[in-house]
Design an enzyme around this catalytic site. Structure first.
Site, PDB file in Angstrom:
ATOM      1  N   ASP A 101       0.922  -1.218   0.125  1.00 27.24           N
ATOM      2  CA  ASP A 101       0.030  -0.073  -0.163  1.00 27.24           C
ATOM      3  C   ASP A 101       0.887   1.359   0.117  1.00 27.24           C
ATOM      4  O   ASP A 101       1.977   1.268   0.711  1.00 27.24           O
ATOM      5  CB  ASP A 101      -0.895  -0.176   1.063  1.00 27.24           C
ATOM      6  N   ASP A 145      -7.064  -1.483   3.611  1.00 28.67           N
ATOM      7  CA  ASP A 145      -6.117  -2.777   3.558  1.00 28.67           C
ATOM      8  C   ASP A 145      -6.676  -4.111   4.126  1.00 28.67           C
ATOM      9  O   ASP A 145      -6.014  -5.079   3.970  1.00 28.67           O
ATOM     10  CB  ASP A 145      -4.478  -2.413   3.786  1.00 28.67           C
ATOM     11  N   ASP A 160      -1.680  -0.365   6.048  1.00 29.62           N
ATOM     12  CA  ASP A 160      -1.951   0.068   7.163  1.00 29.62           C
ATOM     13  C   ASP A 160      -3.308   0.542   7.595  1.00 29.62           C
ATOM     14  O   ASP A 160      -3.722   0.999   8.781  1.00 29.62           O
ATOM     15  CB  ASP A 160      -0.924   1.404   7.215  1.00 29.62           C
TER      16      ASP A 160
END
Length: 713
Positions: free
Chosen positions: A405, A607, A603
């Site tokens: 990410d 996600d 995070d």
């Protein structure tokens, strides 16, 4: 460069449903039933969610928390000590052992209690494994302790009431139960208890909301009482209670934790908002469009649950070994019984079969993996890693790809000022900021918010502005300190025929920053750059990852331009932009289904499904609780370089696990055939006492080998 942008509208959010959330209304369920249904689909609050269903920590009952293992171990040890002292080891009396009249009755009573109490988790685990038609560690242990107990019971009856001389296995029963409980306690003590990610998702929503009644007055109601088409008031700083459409007001909404978009998103009448996002400084009225199962967070929750359920089908290496050992022992034991029944008598045939079954259940196998896990977990903690899933290191030994990410993982995760430049000697950077702040002070957009927050931190007071005006598609203008001042974008600067020194902006452009230029009397005097700053270690991490033959891929909910700039700067060849949570989860699922070993690093709430779906989910410690609870590994220092330590530790851990399994079960290659009596025609039969000595030796070797685990930095 391979790049792909996957957009998604609200209709595309439709995912599988089936779970209500705390704080969300559903016409057929009250709050308690919602919470119950939420937990029905997720049993990882105290157990490792990557084990078989009903097979947590090697097949334990779901109610077996770490405290229960600790308690069971100590109480079982108290019961086992008298048995170990009063009964022989496979027919061989040890120097510390003794007996007295009636001691055999003491051993029997203690053995019955120990078998029922200490053996319960293994018997329950075996029942579930057999129900799933997948015998493994628990079935092997259950076979060993059951055979030892019932044959010893037969031995007690024969010796006590019929004066026979049949060898018992009470000593093996006691030591096997105690060592196996110790192994599971060590393992669970080494690995963090996973919190309930789904509970954390539910907690993102407020318990109480402000609803507008038909007469226009306001009322406070619980979120369970909210229905679609209700009108809710969301004030500054509040979380969006549901999905909805804005009817009144404008604001900047922080969706970073939900969608991954690093910048605040300007929302006005007619725009959609997502439950769980955070309202900025404006007050707005929203029309509720999604509650309960139809809400965005409920759908994310369901994706997490399903991903974890699918992932739980992964089989631990020790279970694979135990499965084969169970079948081999069962076949060898029955074959030995039949063969000895023909060449000898029933007692001899029974003793040979029992010896095979008990020797096939080595004490070392129960400690082989837990001791390595305990050692590797300790090393991981010293390197900024918390292991929440006992299989994390085992499954990460040979990764093909690491999916990353962007926001919060490769970048700092906040849209802020990254630099201020001045192009004239008469103005310093502080004065440039004072001019910029004069115009931005009354603006209501993410750039203005970032600038004013930065000036507050630096304790810089902006000049006063007059006649401020917004220039559509260009920027702002007004009178500041008696001069005409403008803040414009790069396109407006080009239209005015003003050139800027490329060297002064190259660094900001590489990192995908937004640059605003300050003009005084149409002369370029300075600039300010804002963006989500790339972490200092990110470039080194990507380079090292590629050098290890692992492909880095960036997945982000951020826009295409920002994603492209960050990918180019870091040297990432493949990336996906403008992703929603189900887009990320689908990409991860596709790769996993193709047989790729994939680690996902993230995070945010967006996600969570992909962290749960990936072979290994790695959460940034500074991220949301939802992401952390959906992951297998947590980076406590939020440093991407720690992922390299994890990968290196995984390789070494896998090696030690394989070595220990060979020591723990490998001797069976020799011991089982000898115990069955294949060399009996030549006068060679494995003495049970020798078999016990081999088991003890392999246990010692396993423990010493685990302690040699280490990683080189």
């Amino acid at each position: 460069m391979s790049k792909k942008s996957t957009g998604m509208n609200e209709k595309d959010h439709s995912m599988h449903t089936g779970h209500e959330m705390k704080g969300m209304n559903h016409t057929e369920h009250d709050k308690s039933s919602m919470e119950h249904s939420m937990h029905e689909g997720h049993d990882s609050s105290n157990m490792d969610h990557s084990m078989h269903e009903g097979h947590d920590m090697g097949g334990m009952d779901h109610s077996m928390h770490m405290g229960n293992f600790k308690q069971k171990f100590w109480l079982s040890l108290i019961l086992a000590i008298p048995i170990i002292v009063l009964s022989p080891m496979m027919g061989m009396e040890l120097p510390f052992q003794f007996s007295f009249p009636g001691s055999n009755w003491v051993v029997l009573v203690l053995a019955i209690i120990l078998f029922v109490y200490g053996g319960q988790p293994f018997l329950s685990g075996a029942k579930m494994e057999l129900k799933m038609k997948s015998p493994a560690m628990m079935t092997l242990i259950a076979m060993g302790i059951s055979v030892a107990f019932f044959y010893s019971l037969y031995s007690f009856i024969a010796n006590t009431f019929f004066h026979a001389h049949v060898m018992d296995f009470f000593w093996e029963l006691a030591t096997l139960i105690v060592i196996m409980l110790l192994g599971h306690w060590i393992e669970m003590n080494a690995v963090m208890n996973a919190s309930d990610a789904l509970q954390k998702l539910a907690e993102l929503l407020p318990d109480e909301v402000t609803r507008v009644k038909a007469d226009g007055t306001e009322e406070k109601v619980s979120l369970q009482a909210v229905h679609e088409n209700d009108h809710l008031i969301v004030r500054a700083g509040d979380k969006m209670p549901t999905d909805g459409l804005i009817e009144k007001g404008t604001s900047i909404v922080d969706e970073s934790a939900v969608t991954g978009e690093s910048r605040g998103v300007v929302k006005k009448v007619g725009d959609r908002v997502i439950g769980g996002s955070v309202n900025g400084e404006g007050t707005m009225t929203i029309l509720v469009t999604g509650t309960g199962e139809s809400g965005y967070l409920a759908q994310v929750m369901d994706m997490v649950r399903k991903a974890q359920a699918d992932k739980s089908k992964l089989e631990a290496l020790s279970d694979k070994v135990a499965k084969w050992l169970f079948y081999v022992a069962l076949f060898a034991g029955i074959l030995a019984f039949v063969a000895w029944l023909f060449v000898s008598d029933l007692p001899s045939a029974l003793e040979r079969m029992v010896t095979v079954f008990i020797i096939a259940c080595p004490h070392a196998l129960g400690l082989a993996i837990p001791l390595v896990v305990a050692r590797s977990t300790s090393i991981a903690a010293k390197n900024g890693l918390l292991l929440k899933n006992r299989n994390a290191l085992e499954n990460a030994h040979d990764l093909d790809m690491v999916l990353l990410d962007k926001t919060g993982t490769l970048t700092q995760g906040s849209f802020a000022v990254t630099g201020v430049e001045t192009f004239v000697t008469a103005l310093d950077k502080k004065t440039v900021l004072q001019y910029i702040g004069a115009l931005e002070n009354s603006a209501n957009h993410p750039i203005a918010t970032g600038i004013m927050n930065y000036m507050k931190e630096q304790k810089i007071t902006p000049f006063k502005a007059e006649n401020e005006k917004n220039i559509a598609g260009v920027g702002l203008k007004g009178q500041v300190e008696g001069q005409e001042v403008k803040i414009v974008n790069a396109k407006a600067l080009k239209d005015l025929g003003i050139e800027v020194d490329q060297a002064s902006i190259a660094h900001y452009q590489e990192q995908g920053n937004t640059i605003s230029y300050l003009l005084i009397k149409d002369q370029l005097v300075g600039l300010i750059a804002l963006g989500d700053q790339i972490k200092a270690e990110a470039k080194e991490f990507i380079t090292a990852l590629t050098a290890r033959g692992i492909e880095p891929v960036m997945l982000t909910g951020d826009n295409e331009e920002a994603a492209a700039n960050v990918a180019a700067y870091l040297g990432i060849k493949q990336y996906y932009a403008s992703l929603m949570p189900d887009d990320k989860e689908k990409i991860v699922a596709q790769l996993v289904n193709k047989g790729k070993r994939v680690a996902m690093v993230g995070d945010g709430i967006n996600d969570a499904p992909s962290l749960a779906r990936a072979t290994i989910g790695i959460a940034i410690g500074a991220g949301t609780d939802v992401a952390i609870d959906s992951a297998d590994v947590v980076l406590t220092n939020s440093n991407p370089l720690d992922i390299l330590h994890f990968i290196d530790l995984a390789k070494q851990t896998r090696i030690k696990m394989v070595q220990n399994l060979w020591w723990g079960a490998g001797y069976n290659i020799v011991a089982i055939p000898l115990a069955a009596g294949v060399l009996a025609p030549w006068g060679i039969i494995l003495n049970p006492a020798v078999g016990a000595a081999l088991m003890s030796l392999s246990t010692i070797i396993v423990a010493l080998n685990a302690m040699t685990l280490k990683i080189k930095k």
